[in-house]
Design a protein around this motif. Structure first.
Motif, PDB file in Angstrom:
ATOM      1  N   ALA A  16       0.816  -1.223   0.000  1.00 38.58           N
ATOM      2  CA  ALA A  16       0.000   0.000   0.000  1.00 38.58           C
ATOM      3  C   ALA A  16       0.846   1.268   0.000  1.00 38.58           C
ATOM      4  CB  ALA A  16      -0.920   0.000   1.209  1.00 38.58           C
ATOM      5  N   GLY A  17       2.167   1.133   0.154  1.00 39.10           N
ATOM      6  CA  GLY A  17       3.029   2.291  -0.019  1.00 39.10           C
ATOM      7  C   GLY A  17       3.864   2.717   1.164  1.00 39.10           C
ATOM      8  N   LEU A  18       3.711   2.081   2.324  1.00 40.49           N
ATOM      9  CA  LEU A  18       4.548   2.457   3.460  1.00 40.49           C
ATOM     10  C   LEU A  18       5.974   1.970   3.251  1.00 40.49           C
ATOM     11  CD1 LEU A  18       2.408   1.902   6.692  1.00 40.49           C
ATOM     12  CD2 LEU A  18       2.583   3.917   5.215  1.00 40.49           C
ATOM     13  N   ASP A  19       6.950   2.731   3.765  1.00 37.49           N
ATOM     14  CA  ASP A  19       8.329   2.264   3.684  1.00 37.49           C
ATOM     15  C   ASP A  19       8.524   1.117   4.682  1.00 37.49           C
ATOM     16  OD1 ASP A  19       9.311   3.128   6.305  1.00 37.49           O
ATOM     17  OD2 ASP A  19       9.396   5.159   5.526  1.00 37.49           O
ATOM     18  N   PRO A  20       9.597   0.334   4.545  1.00 40.97           N
ATOM     19  CA  PRO A  20       9.749  -0.862   5.386  1.00 40.97           C
ATOM     20  C   PRO A  20       9.700  -0.596   6.883  1.00 40.97           C
ATOM     21  CG  PRO A  20      11.217  -1.028   3.504  1.00 40.97           C
ATOM     22  CD  PRO A  20      10.604   0.344   3.451  1.00 40.97           C
ATOM     23  N   PHE A  21      10.297   0.490   7.359  1.00 34.09           N
ATOM     24  CA  PHE A  21      10.299   0.774   8.798  1.00 34.09           C
ATOM     25  C   PHE A  21       8.889   1.096   9.281  1.00 34.09           C
ATOM     26  CE2 PHE A  21      11.318   3.805  12.392  1.00 34.09           C
ATOM     27  CZ  PHE A  21      11.825   2.836  13.248  1.00 34.09           C
ATOM     28  N   ASP A  22       8.173   1.942   8.554  1.00 30.26           N
ATOM     29  CA  ASP A  22       6.793   2.270   8.937  1.00 30.26           C
ATOM     30  C   ASP A  22       5.891   1.049   8.815  1.00 30.26           C
ATOM     31  OD1 ASP A  22       7.331   4.912   9.567  1.00 30.26           O
ATOM     32  OD2 ASP A  22       6.709   5.698   7.625  1.00 30.26           O
ATOM     33  N   ALA A  23       6.046   0.277   7.738  1.00 29.26           N
ATOM     34  CA  ALA A  23       5.189  -0.896   7.550  1.00 29.26           C
ATOM     35  C   ALA A  23       5.374  -1.895   8.690  1.00 29.26           C
ATOM     36  CB  ALA A  23       5.498  -1.556   6.212  1.00 29.26           C
ATOM     37  N   ALA A  24       6.621  -2.121   9.079  1.00 28.36           N
ATOM     38  CA  ALA A  24       6.890  -3.095  10.143  1.00 28.36           C
ATOM     39  C   ALA A  24       6.370  -2.613  11.483  1.00 28.36           C
ATOM     40  CB  ALA A  24       8.386  -3.372  10.216  1.00 28.36           C
ATOM     41  N   SER A  25       6.632  -1.359  11.822  1.00 25.94           N
ATOM     42  CA  SER A  25       6.242  -0.862  13.141  1.00 25.94           C
ATOM     43  C   SER A  25       4.736  -0.625  13.232  1.00 25.94           C
ATOM     44  CB  SER A  25       7.015   0.416  13.487  1.00 25.94           C
ATOM     45  OG  SER A  25       6.895   1.392  12.478  1.00 25.94           O
ATOM     46  N   VAL A  26       4.120  -0.098  12.173  1.00 31.52           N
ATOM     47  CA  VAL A  26       2.671   0.064  12.155  1.00 31.52           C
ATOM     48  C   VAL A  26       1.996  -1.294  12.173  1.00 31.52           C
ATOM     49  CG1 VAL A  26       0.712   0.828  10.744  1.00 31.52           C
ATOM     50  CG2 VAL A  26       2.683   2.346  11.076  1.00 31.52           C
ATOM     51  N   GLY A  27       2.502  -2.241  11.366  1.00 34.64           N
ATOM     52  CA  GLY A  27       1.928  -3.575  11.356  1.00 34.64           C
ATOM     53  C   GLY A  27       2.014  -4.254  12.705  1.00 34.64           C
ATOM     54  N   SER A  28       3.139  -4.090  13.379  1.00 33.71           N
ATOM     55  CA  SER A  28       3.302  -4.690  14.702  1.00 33.71           C
ATOM     56  C   SER A  28       2.318  -4.087  15.696  1.00 33.71           C
ATOM     57  CB  SER A  28       4.744  -4.496  15.181  1.00 33.71           C
ATOM     58  OG  SER A  28       4.954  -5.101  16.427  1.00 33.71           O
ATOM     59  N   TRP A  29       2.137  -2.767  15.654  1.00 32.40           N
ATOM     60  CA  TRP A  29       1.179  -2.119  16.567  1.00 32.40           C
ATOM     61  C   TRP A  29      -0.245  -2.605  16.267  1.00 32.40           C
ATOM     62  CZ3 TRP A  29      -3.255   0.582  16.891  1.00 32.40           C
ATOM     63  CH2 TRP A  29      -3.520   1.260  18.090  1.00 32.40           C
ATOM     64  N   LEU A  30      -0.629  -2.628  14.987  1.00 33.52           N
ATOM     65  CA  LEU A  30      -1.972  -3.085  14.621  1.00 33.52           C
ATOM     66  C   LEU A  30      -2.199  -4.535  15.057  1.00 33.52           C
ATOM     67  CD1 LEU A  30      -2.269  -1.650  10.993  1.00 33.52           C
ATOM     68  CD2 LEU A  30      -3.572  -0.871  12.989  1.00 33.52           C
ATOM     69  N   HIS A  31      -1.206  -5.349  14.876  1.00 36.56           N
ATOM     70  CA  HIS A  31      -1.284  -6.759  15.241  1.00 36.56           C
ATOM     71  C   HIS A  31      -1.572  -6.906  16.734  1.00 36.56           C
ATOM     72  CE1 HIS A  31       0.777 -10.818  15.844  1.00 36.56           C
ATOM     73  NE2 HIS A  31      -0.065 -11.084  14.858  1.00 36.56           N
ATOM     74  N   GLY A  32      -0.814  -6.165  17.565  1.00 37.10           N
ATOM     75  CA  GLY A  32      -1.043  -6.228  19.007  1.00 37.10           C
ATOM     76  C   GLY A  32      -2.391  -5.666  19.408  1.00 37.10           C
ATOM     77  N   ALA A  33      -2.781  -4.541  18.804  1.00 32.15           N
ATOM     78  CA  ALA A  33      -4.058  -3.920  19.156  1.00 32.15           C
ATOM     79  C   ALA A  33      -5.232  -4.776  18.702  1.00 32.15           C
ATOM     80  CB  ALA A  33      -4.140  -2.520  18.539  1.00 32.15           C
ATOM     81  N   ALA A  34      -5.113  -5.409  17.530  1.00 33.03           N
ATOM     82  CA  ALA A  34      -6.179  -6.292  17.057  1.00 33.03           C
ATOM     83  C   ALA A  34      -6.328  -7.502  17.972  1.00 33.03           C
ATOM     84  CB  ALA A  34      -5.898  -6.736  15.627  1.00 33.03           C
ATOM     85  N   ALA A  35      -5.208  -8.007  18.466  1.00 27.18           N
ATOM     86  CA  ALA A  35      -5.267  -9.134  19.397  1.00 27.18           C
ATOM     87  C   ALA A  35      -5.984  -8.738  20.685  1.00 27.18           C
ATOM     88  CB  ALA A  35      -3.856  -9.629  19.708  1.00 27.18           C
ATOM     89  N   THR A  36      -5.694  -7.547  21.183  1.00 31.71           N
ATOM     90  CA  THR A  36      -6.369  -7.059  22.384  1.00 31.71           C
ATOM     91  C   THR A  36      -7.864  -6.918  22.142  1.00 31.71           C
ATOM     92  OG1 THR A  36      -4.359  -5.888  23.062  1.00 31.71           O
ATOM     93  CG2 THR A  36      -6.428  -5.201  24.076  1.00 31.71           C
ATOM     94  N   LEU A  37      -8.232  -6.370  20.986  1.00 36.01           N
ATOM     95  CA  LEU A  37      -9.643  -6.207  20.639  1.00 36.01           C
ATOM     96  C   LEU A  37     -10.338  -7.564  20.530  1.00 36.01           C
ATOM     97  CD1 LEU A  37     -11.959  -4.346  19.705  1.00 36.01           C
ATOM     98  CD2 LEU A  37     -11.070  -4.564  17.374  1.00 36.01           C
ATOM     99  N   ALA A  38      -9.690  -8.508  19.859  1.00 35.39           N
ATOM    100  CA  ALA A  38     -10.294  -9.825  19.675  1.00 35.39           C
ATOM    101  C   ALA A  38     -10.376 -10.595  20.982  1.00 35.39           C
ATOM    102  CB  ALA A  38      -9.484 -10.619  18.651  1.00 35.39           C
ATOM    103  N   SER A  39      -9.394 -10.415  21.827  1.00 31.28           N
ATOM    104  CA  SER A  39      -9.313 -11.189  23.065  1.00 31.28           C
ATOM    105  C   SER A  39     -10.396 -10.805  24.060  1.00 31.28           C
ATOM    106  CB  SER A  39      -7.935 -11.001  23.707  1.00 31.28           C
ATOM    107  OG  SER A  39      -7.916 -11.454  25.031  1.00 31.28           O
ATOM    108  N   GLY A  40     -10.573  -9.507  24.280  1.00 30.18           N
ATOM    109  CA  GLY A  40     -11.511  -9.071  25.311  1.00 30.18           C
ATOM    110  C   GLY A  40     -11.136  -9.610  26.680  1.00 30.18           C
ATOM    111  N   GLY A  41      -9.852  -9.919  26.864  1.00 29.51           N
ATOM    112  CA  GLY A  41      -9.391 -10.460  28.134  1.00 29.51           C
ATOM    113  C   GLY A  41      -9.351 -11.967  28.197  1.00 29.51           C
ATOM    114  N   GLY A  42      -9.678 -12.640  27.095  1.00 26.82           N
ATOM    115  CA  GLY A  42      -9.690 -14.096  27.083  1.00 26.82           C
ATOM    116  C   GLY A  42      -8.857 -14.660  25.959  1.00 26.82           C
ATOM    117  N   PRO A  43      -8.840 -15.990  25.818  1.00 22.67           N
ATOM    118  CA  PRO A  43      -7.974 -16.626  24.816  1.00 22.67           C
ATOM    119  C   PRO A  43      -8.432 -16.367  23.390  1.00 22.67           C
ATOM    120  CG  PRO A  43      -9.340 -18.257  25.919  1.00 22.67           C
ATOM    121  CD  PRO A  43      -9.546 -16.965  26.659  1.00 22.67           C
ATOM    122  N   ILE A  44      -7.446 -16.397  22.491  1.00 21.32           N
ATOM    123  CA  ILE A  44      -7.690 -16.206  21.063  1.00 21.32           C
ATOM    124  C   ILE A  44      -6.823 -17.184  20.285  1.00 21.32           C
ATOM    125  CG2 ILE A  44      -8.384 -13.769  21.097  1.00 21.32           C
ATOM    126  CD1 ILE A  44      -5.471 -13.034  20.505  1.00 21.32           C
TER     127      ILE A  44
END
Length: 465
Positions: free
Chosen positions: A418-446
């Motif tokens: 989509a156009g992000l440079d490698p540093f932004d893509a990796a760090s943004v992707g890592s943040w989204l990955h963690g935040a999505a896990a928190t959203l999906a988890s709701g405090g429980g297993p996923i």
């Protein structure tokens, strides 16, 4: 952006500010912030028993001045001095407020760790260890950093304080963000001192930063202008890796996903991997031109050939799992996504060495391989070859589940396409990955697929940030 400054940067900024302020004003700012945080932790001041563990540095002075403020608010404040040299002004203030010096304190409601400041060496002296030994189970508030941690490195070297709350001043330090030291900090409360600080090499994205970096389709966008990401992942042995990598790539942040299976990916009696991918993701198409590749997850023995084929396109490439063994320095615009064991193999060291020094290890790998390195962990570290680092502070312990790294690789690939440079893509992707896990988890297993399914809702929520 949450920035973490080194001890030298903080000291220089403090010296510049001290030259403009009345004597003692900066310490008073710190002490007021510390005292307020202690009261908040206690849920009130009157009658609470507070024990100060005081060393020779300015952090001991902060603790003593904060103790004086707490005593005036009705706390029973005792101080145990762990050095023959302590901050004289702070000690006098504590005594005037009614605080007492003790050698054998009773059991307090909270301990204030003012033993070692940010200029101290990692580890604790025996007298400090002894003082802490009888206080297990008592909440600890660390002044600036937990005593004994490596402030600039985030590393641990021997005994250290494990805090329930860390109150830091002026700015965050690397130890607040980077494991394993970050695990010793507990929640970190920042007290603004008004320091004029320079740019820093260690930072952590926040939700607003991610929202600002996210690629969004233009009004006249179509699937090709939004980017096409190709996935070369999975095998007959690990077909799930292909499904999960594609799930991360097909989160909607790129316009199209192409899947290219390994040769002979089917087993007798079971569908080919490509057929299984198409069944689950009918929008995914086959080989063709791409703006980024994702290679390696579950690739097995074919991962080296898959990487070589991807690199011929000379587009940014995410390299994971089995493909990491085949990376050579300067091979292209790469994002490497190892866990500690995989990075240890790349660096030819023990896994324990990487886990003990993730910041240094990620930086070393990025410099040697001339690539962006996303070292996965509780606090993932994304490093550029020039040493700049972003630490991921989003996530949940439930994210430690099989296949989650495959989803992450696909997500980072989509951001590259989509156009992000490698540093932004990796760090943004890592943040989204963690935040999505928190959203999906709701405090429980996923499971890993839950993370991929939560990504669209997370991105929608960021549009209003």
């Amino acid at each position: 952006m949450r920035q973490a400054h080194t001890v030298a940067q903080v000291r220089a900024a403090e010296a510049e500010l001290l030259a403009r302020l009345p004597e003692g004003a900066l310490m008073q700012r710190a002490a007021h912030g510390l005292a307020t945080a202690v009261v908040d932790l206690l849920g009130g001041a009157y009658g609470a028993r507070v024990l100060l563990l005081v060393g020779s540095g300015d952090n001991g002075g902060d603790a003593l001045h904060a103790g004086a403020l707490l005593a005036r608010r009705g706390c029973r404040v005792e101080a145990r001095l762990l050095s023959p040299r302590v901050h004289e002004g702070g000690l006098a203030a504590l005594r005037r407020a009614g605080g007492r010096l003790v050698d054998a304190p009773g059991r307090p409601d909270v301990v204030v760790d003012g033993i070692v400041g940010i200029g101290g060496r990692p580890g604790l002296r025996p007298e400090a260890e002894q003082a802490l030994a009888g206080l297990e189970g008592v909440p600890v508030v660390a002044v600036d950093v937990p005593s004994g941690v490596g402030v600039d490195t985030g590393e641990l070297a021997g005994p250290h304080v494990r805090a329930d709350l860390t109150v830091t001043f002026g700015t965050h330090k690397p130890a607040h963000l980077v494991d394993p030291a970050a695990q010793a900090c507990g929640p970190v409360h920042l007290v603004d001192l008004g320091l004029d600080l320079p740019p820093t090499d260690v930072e952590a994205l926040q939700a607003g930063d991610v929202a600002g970096l996210l690629p969004r389709p233009a009004p006249d966008a179509h699937k090709y202008t939004r980017g096409v990401v190709g996935v070369r992942a999975g095998s007959a042995q690990y077909p799930g890796a292909a499904l999960l990598s594609v799930a991360g790539a097909a989160c909607g942040l790129a316009g199209m996903v192409r899947f290219v299976p390994s040769t002979g990916s089917g087993r007798a009696g079971e569908p080919a991997v490509a057929d299984r991918v198409r069944e689950v993701h009918p929008e995914v198409v086959g080989a063709g031109r791409v703006q980024a590749w994702v290679v390696g997850s579950g690739g097995g023995d074919a991962a080296g050939d898959a990487l070589a084929e991807a690199l011929r396109d000379e587009v940014p490439t995410v390299v994971d799992a089995d493909a990491l063994r085949h990376v050579r320095p300067g091979a292209g615009r790469l994002v490497l996504t190892p866990h500690a064991g995989e990075l240890a193999a790349v660096l030819e060291c023990e896994r324990a060495e990487v886990e003990a020094a993730p910041l240094a290890s990620a930086r070393r790998a990025a410099a040697e391989l001339r690539a962006v390195v996303l070292l996965k962990g509780r606090r993932s570290v994304t490093a550029r070859p020039d040493g700049r680092v972003r630490v991921t502070t989003s996530g949940t312990p439930w994210l430690a589940t099989a296949g989650s790294g495959d989803v992450l690789g696909g997500l980072v690939g989509a951001l590259l396409a989509a156009g992000l440079d490698p540093f932004d893509a990796a760090s943004v992707g890592s943040w989204l990955h963690g935040a999505a896990a928190t959203l999906a988890s709701g405090g429980g297993p996923i499971v890993a697929g839950d993370v991929a399914r939560a990504l669209p809702a997370l991105v929608r929520s960021l549009s209003t940030t």
